[in-house]
Design an enzyme around this catalytic site. Sequence first.
Site, PDB file in Angstrom:
ATOM      1  N   HIS A   3      -0.198   3.665  -8.351  1.00 19.29           N
ATOM      2  CA  HIS A   3      -1.612   3.963  -8.130  1.00 19.29           C
ATOM      3  C   HIS A   3      -1.884   5.441  -8.337  1.00 19.29           C
ATOM      4  O   HIS A   3      -0.967   6.255  -8.388  1.00 19.29           O
ATOM      5  CB  HIS A   3      -2.034   3.540  -6.725  1.00 19.29           C
ATOM      6  CG  HIS A   3      -1.233   4.183  -5.641  1.00 19.29           C
ATOM      7  ND1 HIS A   3      -0.018   3.679  -5.225  1.00 19.29           N
ATOM      8  CD2 HIS A   3      -1.441   5.289  -4.912  1.00 19.29           C
ATOM      9  CE1 HIS A   3       0.479   4.446  -4.273  1.00 19.29           C
ATOM     10  NE2 HIS A   3      -0.365   5.441  -4.067  1.00 19.29           N
ATOM     11  N   GLY A   4      -3.153   5.759  -8.461  1.00 22.60           N
ATOM     12  CA  GLY A   4      -3.582   7.144  -8.607  1.00 22.60           C
ATOM     13  C   GLY A   4      -5.082   7.234  -8.486  1.00 22.60           C
ATOM     14  O   GLY A   4      -5.778   6.220  -8.371  1.00 22.60           O
TER      15      GLY A   4
END
Length: 153
Positions: A67-68
Amino acid sequence: MKLQEILLESCVIDNIAASTKNDAIYELCGALKKAGLINNVQEVVDIIIERERLGSTGIGEGIAIPHGKMKGIKNILCAIGKSSKGIDFDAIDKKPVNIIFLLLAPEGSASMHLKMLSRISKILRDHSIRKRLLELKDAHEIYSYIIEEDSKI
């Protein structure tokens, strides 16, 4: 927020071709691009890989949730990939990863981002759900099953 609000069926890959962590991230970001959700695959890949440098998102039990956060998007985006052969994701239990949920959140959406990570983790904590996901044969079945399980939370 439910997964149905952020996951498109077209962003589910039933048999991911990648054999490495980085290639899997590229493939999942490619699904987001193909669905018209992002413009620049490399930019998103760089964000996700940068986050991976802080520590692997391979959480064990065959699961990874890379994720980011990204400027310029309004909603959380999600892509799912399943690998029958498994991918070395530097997971905490050192085992290959078979199910990958990629999340991309708007910058400044820490609360929403954490809630969605928690929601996905809660679903995937159940061994029977993980087992069933590995048995499903196509993207439609995977999508429908995830949405159904998410609706129970």
